[in-house]
Every structure is written in C-alpha cells, then in structure tokens.
Scaffold this motif. Sequence first.
Motif, mmCIF file in Angstrom:
data_model
loop_
_atom_site.group_PDB
_atom_site.id
_atom_site.type_symbol
_atom_site.label_atom_id
_atom_site.label_comp_id
_atom_site.label_asym_id
_atom_site.label_seq_id
_atom_site.Cartn_x
_atom_site.Cartn_y
_atom_site.Cartn_z
ATOM 1 N N GLY A 1 35.802 34.288 50.246
ATOM 2 C CA GLY A 1 36.260 33.820 48.937
ATOM 3 C C GLY A 1 35.557 34.535 47.792
ATOM 4 O O GLY A 1 35.711 34.158 46.621
ATOM 5 N N ALA A 2 34.825 35.588 48.109
ATOM 6 C CA ALA A 2 33.963 36.233 47.108
ATOM 7 C C ALA A 2 34.731 36.682 45.854
ATOM 8 O O ALA A 2 34.304 36.395 44.731
ATOM 9 C CB ALA A 2 33.252 37.431 47.740
ATOM 10 N N ILE A 3 35.858 37.365 46.058
ATOM 11 C CA ILE A 3 36.582 37.913 44.898
ATOM 12 C C ILE A 3 37.241 36.765 44.119
ATOM 13 O O ILE A 3 37.099 36.665 42.889
ATOM 14 C CB ILE A 3 37.635 38.941 45.361
ATOM 15 N N ALA A 4 37.950 35.905 44.844
ATOM 16 C CA ALA A 4 38.668 34.807 44.183
ATOM 17 C C ALA A 4 37.710 33.927 43.376
ATOM 18 O O ALA A 4 37.983 33.568 42.225
ATOM 19 C CB ALA A 4 39.398 33.968 45.237
ATOM 20 N N LEU A 5 36.579 33.596 43.964
ATOM 21 C CA LEU A 5 35.645 32.684 43.284
ATOM 22 C C LEU A 5 34.918 33.374 42.133
ATOM 23 O O LEU A 5 34.624 32.741 41.109
ATOM 24 C CB LEU A 5 34.659 32.101 44.294
ATOM 25 N N SER A 6 34.652 34.658 42.280
ATOM 26 C CA SER A 6 34.027 35.383 41.166
ATOM 27 C C SER A 6 34.980 35.416 39.976
ATOM 28 O O SER A 6 34.572 35.199 38.826
ATOM 29 C CB SER A 6 33.674 36.814 41.590
ATOM 30 N N LEU A 7 36.268 35.680 40.266
ATOM 31 C CA LEU A 7 37.251 35.694 39.172
ATOM 32 C C LEU A 7 37.406 34.299 38.572
ATOM 33 O O LEU A 7 37.483 34.138 37.346
ATOM 34 C CB LEU A 7 38.597 36.224 39.691
ATOM 35 N N ALA A 8 37.409 33.292 39.419
ATOM 36 C CA ALA A 8 37.523 31.913 38.907
ATOM 37 C C ALA A 8 36.352 31.575 37.988
ATOM 38 O O ALA A 8 36.510 30.882 36.982
ATOM 39 C CB ALA A 8 37.581 30.933 40.077
ATOM 40 N N SER A 9 35.160 32.107 38.323
ATOM 41 C CA SER A 9 33.979 31.787 37.504
ATOM 42 C C SER A 9 34.060 32.433 36.123
ATOM 43 O O SER A 9 33.426 31.978 35.190
ATOM 44 C CB SER A 9 32.698 32.239 38.225
ATOM 45 N N GLU A 10 34.844 33.517 36.003
ATOM 46 C CA GLU A 10 34.957 34.234 34.723
ATOM 47 C C GLU A 10 36.184 33.815 33.917
ATOM 48 O O GLU A 10 36.239 34.037 32.713
ATOM 49 C CB GLU A 10 35.040 35.748 34.977
ATOM 50 N N LEU A 11 37.196 33.307 34.618
ATOM 51 C CA LEU A 11 38.484 33.033 33.964
ATOM 52 C C LEU A 11 38.829 31.547 34.131
ATOM 53 O O LEU A 11 39.491 31.147 35.087
ATOM 54 C CB LEU A 11 39.582 33.901 34.611
ATOM 55 N N PRO A 12 38.363 30.708 33.192
ATOM 56 C CA PRO A 12 38.452 29.257 33.401
ATOM 57 C C PRO A 12 39.871 28.717 33.520
ATOM 58 O O PRO A 12 40.071 27.659 34.106
ATOM 59 C CB PRO A 12 37.737 28.684 32.164
ATOM 60 N N HIS A 13 40.867 29.431 32.980
ATOM 61 C CA HIS A 13 42.234 28.880 33.029
ATOM 62 C C HIS A 13 43.152 29.640 33.981
ATOM 63 O O HIS A 13 44.355 29.372 34.028
ATOM 64 C CB HIS A 13 42.839 28.850 31.612
ATOM 65 N N ALA A 14 42.595 30.568 34.723
ATOM 66 C CA ALA A 14 43.427 31.325 35.667
ATOM 67 C C ALA A 14 43.900 30.413 36.797
ATOM 68 O O ALA A 14 43.204 29.487 37.185
ATOM 69 C CB ALA A 14 42.621 32.485 36.243
ATOM 70 N N THR A 15 45.089 30.716 37.308
ATOM 71 C CA THR A 15 45.604 30.032 38.495
ATOM 72 C C THR A 15 45.387 30.988 39.650
ATOM 73 O O THR A 15 45.930 32.092 39.661
ATOM 74 C CB THR A 15 47.125 29.776 38.357
ATOM 75 N N ILE A 16 44.574 30.578 40.611
ATOM 76 C CA ILE A 16 44.170 31.539 41.639
ATOM 77 C C ILE A 16 44.594 31.077 43.027
ATOM 78 O O ILE A 16 44.346 29.929 43.420
ATOM 79 C CB ILE A 16 42.640 31.777 41.597
ATOM 80 N N THR A 17 45.255 31.999 43.748
ATOM 81 C CA THR A 17 45.644 31.760 45.134
ATOM 82 C C THR A 17 44.873 32.736 46.002
ATOM 83 O O THR A 17 44.771 33.918 45.656
ATOM 84 C CB THR A 17 47.161 31.992 45.318
ATOM 85 N N ALA A 18 44.331 32.254 47.109
ATOM 86 C CA ALA A 18 43.582 33.120 48.016
ATOM 87 C C ALA A 18 44.146 32.954 49.421
ATOM 88 O O ALA A 18 44.301 31.824 49.885
ATOM 89 C CB ALA A 18 42.094 32.757 47.990
ATOM 90 N N THR A 19 44.478 34.058 50.075
ATOM 91 C CA THR A 19 45.070 33.962 51.410
ATOM 92 C C THR A 19 44.232 34.737 52.420
ATOM 93 O O THR A 19 43.465 35.631 52.055
ATOM 94 C CB THR A 19 46.490 34.566 51.434
#
Length: 315
Positions: A157-175
């Motif tokens: 989850g490294a990339i998804a969670l790093s992006l989530a930590s920087e972009l508070p309103h992003a909608t993120i899907t990780a597969t």
Amino acid sequence: MSGGNAVSAGKAVSGGGTAVPSGTSADRDRVWTVLELLRWTTDYFERNGIDTARLDAEILLAHALEIDRLRLYVDYEKPVLAEERDRFRALVQRRASERVPVSLLLGEREFWSLPFRVSGDVLTPRPDTETLVEAALSKVADVESEVRILDLGTGSGAIALSLASELPHATITATDLSKPALQIAAENADHLHMGERIRFLAGDLFEPVASERFDLVVSNPPYVARDDEASLPPELSHEPEMALFAGADGLDVIRRLVAEAGDHLSPGGWLLFELSPEQIETAELELRKAGFSEIERRFDLARLVRVVGACWQPQ
Ligand SMILES: C[S@@+](CC[C@H](N)C(=O)[O-])C[C@H]1O[C@@H](n2cnc3c(N)ncnc32)[C@H](O)[C@@H]1O
C-alpha cells in the motif's frame, strides 16, 4: 518492483567465518560492548558478502536492544546483556546465512516518511519508488481537489497511502492480484489511520475496476526479467515472485498495463509507472502505439530513468 531494482549482480553466500559471538559459555561470560559487537558483526557481514554491513549491523543491534539507532553511538562502551546478545545473534544469523533482508527481519520499512508493515507476502517498498509518488503529485494541480487515483499492484500500500497522506480529498483505489498482499495493505491503511480513505480490490490489473475511469493511474508493476534471475541478489528470494517477475524481458505486465490503460483514464488523465532503465525505449514505443502523448521520463536518486509518464488525450 524497484529496488535498487537496480538489482546488482548477486553475490553467493560465502558463509565466511565462525558463527556470531557464538553463545558458548566462554562467549557468554565475556563482556561485549555495543562497539565491539558492531565491529565484530560488520566484519562478519562483510565476509559474507553483504554490501551494507555496518548499516545492517547497527539497525539489527538497535532493534535487539529496543533503542533508536542513533542511541548506539552514545552507548558505545555499554555492555550488552546476554539475553540481548541472544536476540541479536538470532537476527545476525538469519541476515548472514539465509540473506533475509533487514526489512523482513524487522517487519517494517519506512517509505515517504511513513512506517509500513512488511512480510514475505509483499515487496518491501524501495526508496526509488518515491520518484513515482513525486511524479504523481506533480500531476495534481490542486492538492485539495477530488482527484481519482488508481494504484495497480499496491503491495504494502506504499504508493496509495503516500498519495492519500498528501491529497486529503483524493478518491483512491488500490488493487492487487495477491489477496495476502491486500491484507497487509489494508492493515497498513488502518495503522496509518487512513483505512477509510482507500478502496482495496483484488484482481488482475484493471479487471476489478472494469467500467471505471480515473484521473491518474499509477503502478509499480513487476518488471524483473526472468532472463536475469540467475544474477539477482539472494535477498530477492525472500520477496514474492509475483511482485518481481514479468516474463522473459520483464515487460509482460507493462505491455498489458499500457494497452489497457486508455479505457480507464479520463481525457487529460495520466498513466505513470515504474520500470527498469533499460526498458524505457520499449515502454515509450508501446505508449505511442497505444495513443498516449506528452511522454516524459523521471529519474531516481542515482539519475537513472525510473518512471515514465504519459497523457491520455483521445482524438
Ligand atoms: C513490484 S510490486 C509493487 C508493490 C508496491 N506497489 C510498491 O511499490 O512497493 C508489484 C505488485 O503487483 C502485484 N501484481 C503482479 N501482477 C499483477 C496483476 N496482473 N494484477 C494486479 N497486481 C499484480 C504483485 O502482487 C505486487 O504486489
């Protein structure tokens, strides 16, 4: 995969030297200071072909003593208790003789300044992959926007969670194709208090998001060539095959990713993925063939091409 992906030629385990201050009664009676143990272990690791001998010795000793690594320097002359030495010895043995990576011995690795739990079910996130996170962030004009992001092959989850930590309103899907990997990613999300921010889906590439489109598709896919297997560092044998290999030239997953991405990007959206430097020409060719434009390269800390990005502007 990445990693120093920069996978240098593997060194066989030479098994040089005797076992770690061995735990015999003579050794147990002798007083070992922090500095003596570090010197002994660094030498032992070097004789066993470990490039990062001193660093690994420090990290493992700090872990066995349950202190911060920098604290070792203050405690150089401090005697190490027998039971602490026993804990340390077990770690040192596995590092030297089985070539287990330090991240797996600790069960943790930092990425983007966040702590990630790792196990044999996921690739340990590599510093080079931060290039991909930076590239993705550079495509988001407004950090407050509700940008839709897909991270394919999320692993820990490294990339998804790093992006989530920087972009508070992003909608993120990780597969991920690996359910055990997704389990670790979900645990990391919870641990980082971002469990609500990410949707985790299991399946092959875009299959779990069949009819959806995103503003950004990011991926660190498996890209090690099977043809290179014999020359890989022994540490890689402790990471999942599925996270590493992608056909004879390492491009099997990248080819599919590029061919299918257009059906899942909104107009003006970006596809960004990690690769091995020698794969860049083929990847750019595939991107042009698939109809992408504005193809750009990004470089890692060693100034090697590590990420390629391309824009989806259907005519
Ligand atoms: C190189 S690892 C990257 C892990 C993580 N994103 C990182 O950067 O540390 C590649 C990941 O892709 C997953 N994977 C491999 N083939 C896949 C496929 N066909 N569809 C979805 N995920 C796949 C693997 O299970 C692995 O977790």
